[in-house]
Design an enzyme around this catalytic site. Structure first.
Site, PDB file in Angstrom:
ATOM      1  N   GLN A 282     -51.777 -30.000  25.485  1.00  0.00           N
ATOM      2  CA  GLN A 282     -52.391 -29.201  24.407  1.00  0.00           C
ATOM      3  C   GLN A 282     -53.688 -28.518  24.870  1.00  0.00           C
ATOM      4  OE1 GLN A 282     -51.014 -28.417  21.633  1.00  0.00           O
ATOM      5  NE2 GLN A 282     -49.370 -29.915  21.431  1.00  0.00           N
TER       6      GLN A 282
ATOM      7  N   ALA B 141     -45.369 -25.357  29.342  1.00  0.00           N
ATOM      8  CA  ALA B 141     -45.460 -23.899  29.234  1.00  0.00           C
ATOM      9  C   ALA B 141     -45.492 -23.427  27.781  1.00  0.00           C
ATOM     10  CB  ALA B 141     -44.287 -23.242  29.961  1.00  0.00           C
TER      11      ALA B 141
ATOM     12  N   THR C 271     -31.861 -26.200  40.919  1.00  0.00           N
ATOM     13  CA  THR C 271     -32.226 -24.801  41.111  1.00  0.00           C
ATOM     14  C   THR C 271     -33.325 -24.396  40.132  1.00  0.00           C
ATOM     15  OG1 THR C 271     -29.982 -24.352  41.820  1.00  0.00           O
ATOM     16  CG2 THR C 271     -31.294 -22.441  41.144  1.00  0.00           C
TER      17      THR C 271
ATOM     18  N   CYS D  29     -42.206 -33.666  16.537  1.00  0.00           N
ATOM     19  CA  CYS D  29     -41.168 -34.626  16.928  1.00  0.00           C
ATOM     20  C   CYS D  29     -41.145 -35.838  16.002  1.00  0.00           C
ATOM     21  CB  CYS D  29     -41.357 -35.054  18.385  1.00  0.00           C
ATOM     22  SG  CYS D  29     -43.033 -34.966  18.950  1.00  0.00           S
TER      23      CYS D  29
HETATM   24  N1  PLP Z   1     -47.390 -34.106  25.433  1.00  0.00           N
HETATM   25  C1  PLP Z   1     -48.024 -33.591  24.373  1.00  0.00           C
HETATM   26  C2  PLP Z   1     -49.453 -33.972  24.122  1.00  0.00           C
HETATM   27  C3  PLP Z   1     -47.374 -32.701  23.515  1.00  0.00           C
HETATM   28  O1  PLP Z   1     -48.017 -32.200  22.464  1.00  0.00           O
HETATM   29  C4  PLP Z   1     -46.030 -32.360  23.784  1.00  0.00           C
HETATM   30  C5  PLP Z   1     -45.306 -31.459  22.873  1.00  0.00           C
HETATM   31  O2  PLP Z   1     -44.747 -31.834  21.890  1.00  0.00           O
HETATM   32  C6  PLP Z   1     -45.403 -32.927  24.901  1.00  0.00           C
HETATM   33  C7  PLP Z   1     -46.113 -33.788  25.712  1.00  0.00           C
HETATM   34  C8  PLP Z   1     -43.974 -32.604  25.250  1.00  0.00           C
HETATM   35  O3  PLP Z   1     -43.863 -31.289  25.723  1.00  0.00           O
HETATM   36  P1  PLP Z   1     -42.462 -30.667  26.108  1.00  0.00           P
HETATM   37  O4  PLP Z   1     -41.905 -30.096  24.859  1.00  0.00           O
HETATM   38  O5  PLP Z   1     -42.775 -29.605  27.129  1.00  0.00           O
HETATM   39  O6  PLP Z   1     -41.631 -31.757  26.668  1.00  0.00           O
END
Ligand code: PLP
Length: 349
Positions: free
Chosen positions: A159, A177, A214, A293
């Site tokens: 973040q 990204a 790849t 999530c």
């Molecule tokens: N770590 C943090 C602090 C996040 O906010 C997120 C996103 O939800 C992630 C990891 C996971 O990122 P990604 O969607 O690229 O797996």
């Protein structure tokens, strides 16, 4: 729809879109010997340099992965890790032990040092900024404690870039990204110079043995372009929004801590965050209840629970292109929605 959920995923930056469009449909495998392959390898290398520059890291220490989740797993799958109680689930999943946080959501550095003194821990994972509350962790202090104890420090900085300046005193750093204007499906693990490869995904020699498979060239060049364009934000929007929240009786999680300039997690007495998210959706605002999530589940947020923060919180997270007048518009919508939820809306019965 006014999009105020940048911590879940940020809109694709126009520079990232343009860079990606150049490579979509090009049959370019960076490990191929021919001209197209060599051009792809050069494009991946430029993206690597852009990501390295944004994060103040040596270019040959940037390993592209399929996500921040995968980057976290790549480093945390080895050894016994002590992790903070407010880490993203992709870190907490690997933590052998957890260290608590204070009421503002900052890791308890004293407890961390005490635990390290007892031994049996190989590394510490503490994030840069929390995705739900925006609370910034005392990473310099954590780094010093890890140095003294002789253990590795991993920092999930997903973040960070695009919100704050990121130059971390950690051995390992994770970035994503799509939180900074790049596409989903690509992330990076920043590794120490000369560290031997410990791939989670085994097979080909890509990424100097760190990550087989790849390269997703369009995604990686999009990541590079977004990283080059990413700048720290100012907190004008957040501050205006939070000033208005007081009149509505909002309680901001981590209000006493240094936080990301773009994030507010706010709770309202007697009103469920999930209900507010749905009502605001109908009013044309995209916000979330805690992390993307975790929302949708009836479970209370582990992050808020670890802080001892009662109730559920709506997360509002903005970006550099969010119009300032959207703060007033959201406050107006919140006032209407809260009045209805609290049964105060005499006008509509
Ligand atoms: N770590 C943090 C602090 C996040 O906010 C997120 C996103 O939800 C992630 C990891 C996971 O990122 P990604 O969607 O690229 O797996």
């Amino acid at each position: 729809m006014i999009y105020l959920d940048w911590n879940a995923t940020a809109p694709l930056h126009p520079a990232a879109r343009a860079a990606m469009e150049e490579w979509l449909g090009v049959p370019a495998n960076p490990h191929a010997q021919h001209a197209l392959g060599r051009a792809a390898a050069a494009a991946v290398d430029r993206a690597r340099a852009a990501v390295a520059a944004r994060l103040d890291w040596p270019r040959d220490g940037v390993v592209f992965t399929g996500s921040a989740t995968e980057a976290n797993a790549t480093v945390l799958a080895h050894g016994r890790w002590l992790v903070s109680a407010v880490e993203h689930p992709s870190v907490r999943a690997w933590g052998a032990e957890t260290v608590g946080v204070d009421a503002e959501g900052r890791v308890d550095v004293g407890a961390l040092a005490d635990r390290l003194a007892r031994g049996g821990v190989d590394g510490v994972s503490v994030m840069l900024a929390n995705n739900e509350t925006g609370v910034l962790q005392p990473v310099e202090e954590v780094a010093a404690v890890c140095r003294r104890a002789g253990v590795g420090f991993h920092c999930d900085a997903s973040q960070g870039p695009g919100r704050v300046e990121v130059a971390l005193p950690a051995a390992w750093v994770t970035v994503s990204a799509h939180k900074l204007g790049g596409p989903t499906g690509v992330g990076a693990l920043l590794v120490p110079r000369g560290a031997p490869a410990r791939p989670l995904v085994r097979g080909g020699p890509q990424e100097r043995g760190w990550r087989a498979g790849t390269h997703a060239v369009p995604a990686i060049v999009g990541f590079g372009a977004a990283a080059a364009a990413a700048r720290p934000m100012v907190s004008t929007w957040r501050d205006a929004f939070e000033a208005g929240l007081r009149a509505l009786g909002g309680r901001v999680a981590g209000a006493g801590a240094e936080r990301l300039p773009n994030t507010t997690a706010v709770a309202f007495e007697g009103v469920e965050a999930a209900d507010l998210v749905m009502a605001l959706d109908l009013e044309g605002f995209a916000v979330s209840a805690g992390a993307a999530c975790a929302s949708g589940s009836a479970e209370p947020s582990p992050v808020l629970r670890a802080m001892g923060f009662a109730g559920s919180a709506v997360r509002v997270s903005v970006g550099p292109t969010t119009p300032l007048d959207a703060a007033d518009a959201l406050l107006g919508a919140l006032a209407r929605v809260l009045a209805r939820a609290r049964g105060e809306d005499a006008g509509t019965g």
